[in-house]
Enzyme design. Structure first.
Site, mmCIF file in Angstrom:
data_model
loop_
_atom_site.group_PDB
_atom_site.id
_atom_site.type_symbol
_atom_site.label_atom_id
_atom_site.label_comp_id
_atom_site.label_asym_id
_atom_site.label_seq_id
_atom_site.Cartn_x
_atom_site.Cartn_y
_atom_site.Cartn_z
ATOM 1 N N ASP A 18 -56.566 61.120 41.316
ATOM 2 C CA ASP A 18 -55.122 60.926 41.275
ATOM 3 C C ASP A 18 -54.565 61.639 40.050
ATOM 4 O OD1 ASP A 18 -55.362 59.350 43.504
ATOM 5 O OD2 ASP A 18 -55.251 57.446 42.420
ATOM 6 N N TYR A 84 -67.035 56.507 35.501
ATOM 7 C CA TYR A 84 -65.648 56.192 35.162
ATOM 8 C C TYR A 84 -65.588 55.058 34.142
ATOM 9 C CZ TYR A 84 -64.448 58.386 39.696
ATOM 10 O OH TYR A 84 -64.311 59.242 40.769
ATOM 11 N N TYR A 156 -63.585 55.139 46.125
ATOM 12 C CA TYR A 156 -62.230 54.842 45.657
ATOM 13 C C TYR A 156 -62.348 53.761 44.594
ATOM 14 C CZ TYR A 156 -60.623 57.446 49.754
ATOM 15 O OH TYR A 156 -60.383 58.430 50.688
#
Length: 199
Positions: A18, A84, A156
Protein backbone atom coordinates in the site's frame (compact mmCIF):
# COMPACT_ATOMS: atom_id res chain seq x y z
CA UNK A 1 12.36 9.35 -18.61
CA UNK A 2 13.11 13.07 -18.98
CA UNK A 3 16.79 12.62 -18.12
CA UNK A 4 17.14 10.07 -20.91
CA UNK A 5 14.76 11.76 -23.35
CA UNK A 6 13.02 8.39 -23.65
CA UNK A 7 9.75 7.65 -25.42
CA UNK A 8 8.54 5.86 -22.29
CA UNK A 9 9.64 3.87 -19.24
CA UNK A 10 8.16 0.98 -17.29
CA UNK A 11 8.78 0.20 -13.63
CA UNK A 12 8.93 -3.47 -12.65
CA UNK A 13 9.17 -3.96 -8.88
CA UNK A 14 9.42 -7.08 -6.73
CA UNK A 15 6.06 -7.23 -5.00
CA UNK A 16 3.94 -4.28 -3.96
CA UNK A 17 2.62 -2.59 -0.85
CA UNK A 18 0.00 0.00 0.00
CA UNK A 19 1.12 3.58 -0.61
CA UNK A 20 1.36 4.28 3.14
CA UNK A 21 3.81 1.41 3.81
CA UNK A 22 7.52 2.19 4.17
CA UNK A 23 10.12 -0.08 2.53
CA UNK A 24 13.15 -0.42 4.83
CA UNK A 25 16.08 -2.85 5.03
CA UNK A 26 17.94 -3.42 1.76
CA UNK A 27 15.00 -2.00 -0.18
CA UNK A 28 12.91 -3.38 -3.02
CA UNK A 29 14.65 -4.83 -6.10
CA UNK A 30 13.31 -3.28 -9.30
CA UNK A 31 13.96 -2.86 -13.00
CA UNK A 32 13.38 0.33 -14.98
CA UNK A 33 12.73 -0.48 -18.62
CA UNK A 34 13.83 2.45 -20.81
CA UNK A 35 12.01 2.57 -24.13
CA UNK A 36 13.65 4.29 -27.11
CA UNK A 37 16.07 6.60 -25.27
CA UNK A 38 17.08 9.52 -27.49
CA UNK A 39 19.97 10.59 -25.27
CA UNK A 40 23.06 8.70 -24.21
CA UNK A 41 22.42 6.94 -20.93
CA UNK A 42 24.53 8.72 -18.29
CA UNK A 43 26.90 6.97 -15.93
CA UNK A 44 24.70 4.96 -13.60
CA UNK A 45 26.33 6.41 -10.48
CA UNK A 46 25.48 9.89 -11.78
CA UNK A 47 21.90 8.79 -12.42
CA UNK A 48 21.63 7.51 -8.83
CA UNK A 49 22.78 10.90 -7.52
CA UNK A 50 20.32 12.73 -9.80
CA UNK A 51 17.39 10.55 -8.69
CA UNK A 52 18.22 10.83 -4.99
CA UNK A 53 18.63 14.62 -5.16
CA UNK A 54 15.27 15.03 -6.91
CA UNK A 55 13.31 12.57 -4.77
CA UNK A 56 14.32 13.50 -1.22
CA UNK A 57 11.78 12.14 1.25
CA UNK A 58 10.09 9.98 -1.38
CA UNK A 59 12.58 7.36 -2.52
CA UNK A 60 16.28 6.58 -2.20
CA UNK A 61 18.27 4.36 -4.56
CA UNK A 62 21.45 2.63 -3.43
CA UNK A 63 22.77 1.57 -6.82
CA UNK A 64 21.84 0.80 -10.42
CA UNK A 65 23.26 -1.72 -12.85
CA UNK A 66 22.51 -2.64 -16.45
CA UNK A 67 20.55 -5.83 -17.02
CA UNK A 68 18.58 -7.58 -19.75
CA UNK A 69 14.89 -8.11 -20.42
CA UNK A 70 14.94 -11.73 -19.19
CA UNK A 71 15.11 -10.51 -15.58
CA UNK A 72 11.81 -8.62 -15.86
CA UNK A 73 9.71 -11.79 -15.77
CA UNK A 74 11.90 -13.21 -12.99
CA UNK A 75 11.50 -10.18 -10.73
CA UNK A 76 7.75 -9.97 -11.34
CA UNK A 77 7.27 -13.70 -10.66
CA UNK A 78 9.28 -13.67 -7.42
CA UNK A 79 7.54 -15.24 -4.42
CA UNK A 80 9.95 -13.93 -1.81
CA UNK A 81 9.00 -13.99 1.84
CA UNK A 82 8.84 -10.63 3.62
CA UNK A 83 9.43 -9.42 7.15
CA UNK A 84 7.28 -6.63 8.58
CA UNK A 85 6.81 -4.54 11.70
CA UNK A 86 3.22 -3.51 12.35
CA UNK A 87 1.74 -1.26 15.02
CA UNK A 88 -1.94 -1.03 15.85
CA UNK A 89 -4.34 0.25 18.50
CA UNK A 90 -6.91 -1.87 20.33
CA UNK A 91 -10.19 -0.81 21.88
CA UNK A 92 -11.22 -2.35 25.19
CA UNK A 93 -9.62 -3.70 28.34
CA UNK A 94 -7.12 -6.53 28.21
CA UNK A 95 -4.51 -8.43 30.19
CA UNK A 96 -1.04 -8.01 28.66
CA UNK A 97 0.10 -11.58 29.27
CA UNK A 98 -3.02 -12.94 27.57
CA UNK A 99 -2.62 -10.62 24.58
CA UNK A 100 1.02 -11.70 24.11
CA UNK A 101 0.04 -15.37 24.39
CA UNK A 102 -2.81 -15.04 21.84
CA UNK A 103 -0.71 -13.12 19.31
CA UNK A 104 2.26 -15.49 19.74
CA UNK A 105 0.00 -18.43 18.91
CA UNK A 106 -0.22 -17.14 15.31
CA UNK A 107 3.45 -17.99 14.70
CA UNK A 108 3.63 -20.93 12.30
CA UNK A 109 -0.06 -20.97 11.34
CA UNK A 110 -1.53 -20.97 7.84
CA UNK A 111 -4.13 -18.29 7.22
CA UNK A 112 -7.24 -18.47 5.07
CA UNK A 113 -7.41 -15.03 3.49
CA UNK A 114 -10.43 -14.06 1.46
CA UNK A 115 -9.75 -11.22 -1.01
CA UNK A 116 -9.79 -8.06 1.15
CA UNK A 117 -12.50 -5.48 0.65
CA UNK A 118 -9.88 -2.79 -0.08
CA UNK A 119 -8.57 -4.64 -3.17
CA UNK A 120 -11.73 -6.47 -4.25
CA UNK A 121 -12.18 -4.13 -7.23
CA UNK A 122 -8.93 -5.33 -8.79
CA UNK A 123 -8.39 -8.85 -7.43
CA UNK A 124 -10.28 -12.09 -8.04
CA UNK A 125 -12.59 -13.14 -5.22
CA UNK A 126 -11.03 -16.26 -3.72
CA UNK A 127 -9.52 -17.63 -0.54
CA UNK A 128 -5.72 -17.73 -0.42
CA UNK A 129 -3.71 -19.82 2.04
CA UNK A 130 -0.69 -17.92 3.42
CA UNK A 131 1.88 -19.14 5.95
CA UNK A 132 3.01 -17.06 8.92
CA UNK A 133 6.58 -18.32 9.33
CA UNK A 134 7.29 -16.61 12.61
CA UNK A 135 5.91 -13.82 14.73
CA UNK A 136 7.60 -12.19 17.70
CA UNK A 137 9.03 -9.09 19.40
CA UNK A 138 5.56 -8.22 20.69
CA UNK A 139 5.53 -4.90 22.53
CA UNK A 140 2.58 -3.32 24.32
CA UNK A 141 2.49 0.42 25.06
CA UNK A 142 -0.83 1.44 26.63
CA UNK A 143 -3.50 0.60 24.05
CA UNK A 144 -0.96 0.23 21.24
CA UNK A 145 0.63 -3.08 20.23
CA UNK A 146 3.55 -3.75 17.90
CA UNK A 147 5.10 -6.94 16.61
CA UNK A 148 7.36 -8.31 13.88
CA UNK A 149 6.28 -11.02 11.46
CA UNK A 150 7.87 -12.96 8.62
CA UNK A 151 5.39 -14.43 6.17
CA UNK A 152 4.82 -15.95 2.78
CA UNK A 153 4.65 -13.71 -0.28
CA UNK A 154 1.17 -12.36 -0.90
CA UNK A 155 0.10 -12.28 2.75
CA UNK A 156 -2.25 -9.42 3.59
CA UNK A 157 -0.57 -8.28 6.80
CA UNK A 158 -3.05 -5.58 7.79
CA UNK A 159 -5.84 -8.13 7.51
CA UNK A 160 -3.81 -10.56 9.64
CA UNK A 161 -4.30 -7.97 12.39
CA UNK A 162 -7.83 -6.57 11.96
CA UNK A 163 -9.35 -9.62 10.15
CA UNK A 164 -11.26 -7.52 7.55
CA UNK A 165 -14.60 -8.43 9.15
CA UNK A 166 -13.68 -12.11 9.37
CA UNK A 167 -12.20 -12.46 5.86
CA UNK A 168 -8.83 -13.49 7.37
CA UNK A 169 -8.87 -16.49 9.73
CA UNK A 170 -7.20 -16.73 12.15
CA UNK A 171 -6.35 -13.09 12.94
CA UNK A 172 -5.04 -11.03 15.84
CA UNK A 173 -8.45 -9.41 16.31
CA UNK A 174 -10.14 -12.80 16.33
CA UNK A 175 -7.65 -14.25 18.81
CA UNK A 176 -7.80 -11.37 21.31
CA UNK A 177 -11.49 -10.56 20.85
CA UNK A 178 -10.89 -6.83 20.34
CA UNK A 179 -11.13 -4.43 17.41
CA UNK A 180 -7.74 -3.43 15.99
CA UNK A 181 -6.93 -0.19 14.15
CA UNK A 182 -3.74 -0.20 12.06
CA UNK A 183 -1.40 2.72 12.86
CA UNK A 184 1.48 1.88 10.52
CA UNK A 185 3.20 -0.94 8.69
CA UNK A 186 6.86 -1.19 7.62
CA UNK A 187 8.50 -3.76 5.37
CA UNK A 188 11.74 -4.65 7.15
CA UNK A 189 13.13 -6.93 4.44
CA UNK A 190 12.32 -8.77 1.25
CA UNK A 191 14.05 -12.14 1.51
CA UNK A 192 15.40 -13.29 -1.83
CA UNK A 193 14.43 -16.66 -3.31
CA UNK A 194 17.88 -18.20 -2.68
CA UNK A 195 17.63 -17.34 1.02
CA UNK A 196 14.11 -18.82 1.18
CA UNK A 197 15.37 -22.08 -0.28
CA UNK A 198 17.98 -22.34 2.49
CA UNK A 199 15.34 -22.00 5.26
Amino acid sequence: RIALNAADTSFHGMGREDIDVRMLGKGRPFIIEIKKPMSRIPELKDLVIMINENAIGKVEIDSLERTDRSLISKIKASRSEKSYTIRFKVSGDFVEEEIISHISSLSGVTLDQETPQRVSHRRAAKIRKRKINNLGNINIDGDEIQFEVRCEAGTYVKELVHSDEGRTVPSVSGKIGLDCEILWLDVNEIHDDEENQDN
